[in-house]
Write an enzyme that holds these catalytic residues in place. Structure first.
Site, PDB file in Angstrom:
ATOM      1  N   GLU A 173     -14.730 -27.267  89.732  1.00 15.15           N
ATOM      2  CA  GLU A 173     -13.371 -27.738  90.047  1.00 15.15           C
ATOM      3  C   GLU A 173     -12.817 -26.967  91.226  1.00 15.15           C
ATOM      4  O   GLU A 173     -12.995 -25.737  91.317  1.00 15.15           O
ATOM      5  CB  GLU A 173     -12.409 -27.508  88.869  1.00 15.15           C
ATOM      6  CG  GLU A 173     -12.525 -28.481  87.742  1.00 15.15           C
ATOM      7  CD  GLU A 173     -11.472 -28.254  86.666  1.00 15.15           C
ATOM      8  OE1 GLU A 173     -10.332 -27.858  86.997  1.00 15.15           O
ATOM      9  OE2 GLU A 173     -11.796 -28.459  85.485  1.00 15.15           O
TER      10      GLU A 173
HETATM   11  C1  BG6 Z   1      -8.008 -27.025  85.475  1.00 15.55           C
HETATM   12  C2  BG6 Z   1      -8.323 -27.983  84.363  1.00 15.55           C
HETATM   13  O1  BG6 Z   1      -7.361 -25.941  84.936  1.00 15.55           O
HETATM   14  O2  BG6 Z   1      -7.089 -27.386  86.426  1.00 15.55           O
HETATM   15  C3  BG6 Z   1      -8.008 -29.427  84.668  1.00 15.55           C
HETATM   16  O3  BG6 Z   1      -9.646 -27.847  83.934  1.00 15.55           O
HETATM   17  C4  BG6 Z   1      -6.702 -29.505  85.413  1.00 15.55           C
HETATM   18  O4  BG6 Z   1      -8.007 -30.154  83.478  1.00 15.55           O
HETATM   19  C5  BG6 Z   1      -6.837 -28.748  86.710  1.00 15.55           C
HETATM   20  O5  BG6 Z   1      -6.258 -30.796  85.621  1.00 15.55           O
HETATM   21  C6  BG6 Z   1      -5.614 -28.806  87.596  1.00 15.55           C
HETATM   22  O6  BG6 Z   1      -4.480 -28.455  86.878  1.00 15.55           O
HETATM   23  P1  BG6 Z   1      -3.229 -29.423  86.850  1.00 15.55           P
HETATM   24  O7  BG6 Z   1      -2.270 -28.819  85.920  1.00 15.55           O
HETATM   25  O8  BG6 Z   1      -2.761 -29.480  88.259  1.00 15.55           O
HETATM   26  O9  BG6 Z   1      -3.711 -30.748  86.388  1.00 15.55           O
END
Ligand code: BG6
Length: 493
Positions: A392
């Site tokens: 991510e």
């Molecule tokens: C990560 C998670 O912490 O961040 C995701 O695994 C999440 O599920 C992503 O969507 C971004 O965070 P947010 O709160 O902007 O959606």
């Protein structure tokens, strides 16, 4: 010649509860994520770093109100649109798609003896569609959700019963999809349980920010479950690759005082604690000391530690969005209150976060720091020597759909370009980074705030925070940019 290896897994990442919708279709049970309502607020506009929309655990578990809107029940309508969405990913040239399976779609209450065939079929269809385009699925078994029944009946992961129930679910998925999915992750951002009580791996503990035995007991159960997933997986298919997944919240010292450096080292140990358990198979000594100091008692059964020790992950993965500073003397105005209001004090597992004034911040208060990604990769490689997957990364921000249906998201391109460039530098130094799946490749509901207007995607989904819109998909400028990045295997950024 490209720095990136020929088989580098370029792609995007999502989670069932933020993407799928269809929360009550084809036998799916309620999940904890289905109970998180949308709370309108003004604070996210204008670089505000406070997040106030969290419900209490009690509200989430018992607060079914008729007129509330629950965005995660609708997600981005992937349940109906998956063919179209995957075709768009294929058009970008995706080699990999990170997604999660919704546990209550397979076992609606978590306690059935037989899985829900309709749920299993849905993922068969999704995987078939991905494989049709040679897109490798990377599957998370638990991404911020648990069957609601298990949260209510057992207090979620606080109870040891969850291990067996989770392993039953994991076994069903690993067996059913053994020829379709090679890369698996047991828990998304397993460390977030320390910060966000309901989303963080769905451990249901009021005031989880306090260092308490319940939090770490629940985590211990998840560590054992993670190791057991590794153990059973190899019997089902020896070619499976099982990964860790930690949310990297990288800390820098606020000043050059040795005390700040020491505090920073301790703060970064929050991440390493999780990698130590999952990747080295040990509870590190500093964690044991922390437990003693804070009177944290965890019930560890006879062979738990051996299971953890013998079944470590094949690769390490993490999410990376920003870095923070920490230190001794904190100017009040520079404090970042990033999570729950009660997280005010410093301790090793909950360090103060301080604004780094040398970095730009997003509309949601994330400090943009591409070099931090390189630092994180270097650290994880130096410590664990296992292949690394960046599962991510991305920029969550407002996008504007123009009257001619375009989205000019040059800001997103800049963010991603700079981060990918840093990954290239690591690979250049010989670090085996095997893939990059940027977050929310198609716009989805925010995990943290349940907003839909916080967008990360290359693909725009026309729906607002309340689910109003056509749900049509539009290609953003970043869509065409990422296509070129993948086509050139990272040569053209
Ligand atoms: C990560 C998670 O912490 O961040 C995701 O695994 C999440 O599920 C992503 O969507 C971004 O965070 P947010 O709160 O902007 O959606």
């Amino acid at each position: 010649m490209s720095t990136f290896p020929k088989n580098f897994l370029w792609g995007g990442a999502t989670a069932a509860n933020q993407l799928e919708g269809g929360y009550n279709l084809d036998g799916k049970g309620l999940s904890t994520a289905d109970m998180v309502k949308f709370v309108p607020k003004n604070i996210s506009k204008g670089k505000n770093t406070e997040v106030v929309s969290y419900q209490t655990v009690n509200e989430i578990l018992h607060g079914l109100h008729k007129n509330e809107y629950y965005p995660k029940r609708e997600g981005s309508h992937f349940y109906e649109h998956y063919k179209e969405d995957i075709a768009l990913m294929a058009e970008m040239g995706f080699k990999c798609f990170r997604m999660s399976i919704s546990w209550p779609r397979i076992y609606p209450t978590g306690e059935e003896k037989v899985p829900n065939e309709e749920g299993l079929k849905f993922y068969d269809n999704v995987f078939n569609e991905l494989l049709k385009y040679n897109i490798e699925p990377l599957v998370t078994l638990s991404h911020y959700e648990t069957p609601l029944n298990l949260a209510l009946k057992y207090n979620g992961w606080q109870s040891r019963e969850l291990i067996d129930l989770f392993i039953k679910y994991a076994k069903t998925c690993l067996t059913r999809y053994k020829d379709k999915v090679k890369y698996w992750i047991a828990f998304n951002e397993i460390n977030m349980s320390l910060n966000v009580p309901y989303s963080g791996a769905a451990i249901f503990i009021e005031k989880t920010c306090n260092p308490n035995s319940a939090t770490f007991q629940a985590l211990h159960h998840q560590f054992v479950a993670s190791a057991l997933v590794k153990k059973i997986s190899k019997k089902i298919n020896p070619n499976f690759k099982i990964g860790s997944m930690v949310g990297m919240s990288l800390f820098y010292p606020y000043t050059n005082s040795p005390k700040d450096v020491l505090l920073t080292q301790n703060a970064n140990r929050i991440n390493y604690f999780f990698f130590d358990v999952l990747s080295k198979g040990i509870y590190p000594s500093y964690a044991k000391k922390y437990f003693r100091k804070n009177k944290i008692n965890i019930k560890i059964e006879y062979d738990d530690l051996e299971i953890i020790n013998k079944n470590t992950v094949d690769f390490n993965s993490f999410s990376y969005y920003y870095s923070n500073c920490t230190g001794e003397k904190i100017n009040k105005k520079d404090k970042i209150l990033a999570f729950l209001p009660e997280q005010k004090r410093y301790d090793e597992f909950h360090p103060e976060k301080i604004r780094n004034n040398s970095l730009e911040i997003t509309d949601w208060g994330f400090q943009i720091d591409p070099i931090g990604l390189r630092i994180a990769i270097n650290e994880i490689w130096d410590r664990y020597r296992k292949p690394i997957f960046i599962t991510e990364n991305g920029l969550g921000t407002y996008d504007i759909l123009t009257s001619d249906k375009k989205i000019h998201d040059d800001y997103r391109i800049k963010y991603l370009k700079e981060h990918i460039d840093q990954i290239g530098k690591c690979i250049d130094e010989g670090i085996p980074v095997i893939g990059y799946t940027s977050w929310g490749c198609i716009d989805i509901v925010s995990a943290g705030t349940s907003e839909r207007s916080k967008r990360y995607g290359y693909i725009y989904v026309d729906a607002d925070d309340y689910g109003q819109g056509t749900w049509k998909r539009y290609k953003k400028d970043s869509f065409y940019w990422y296509k070129k990045v993948i086509e050139s295997n990272g040569n053209v950024l």
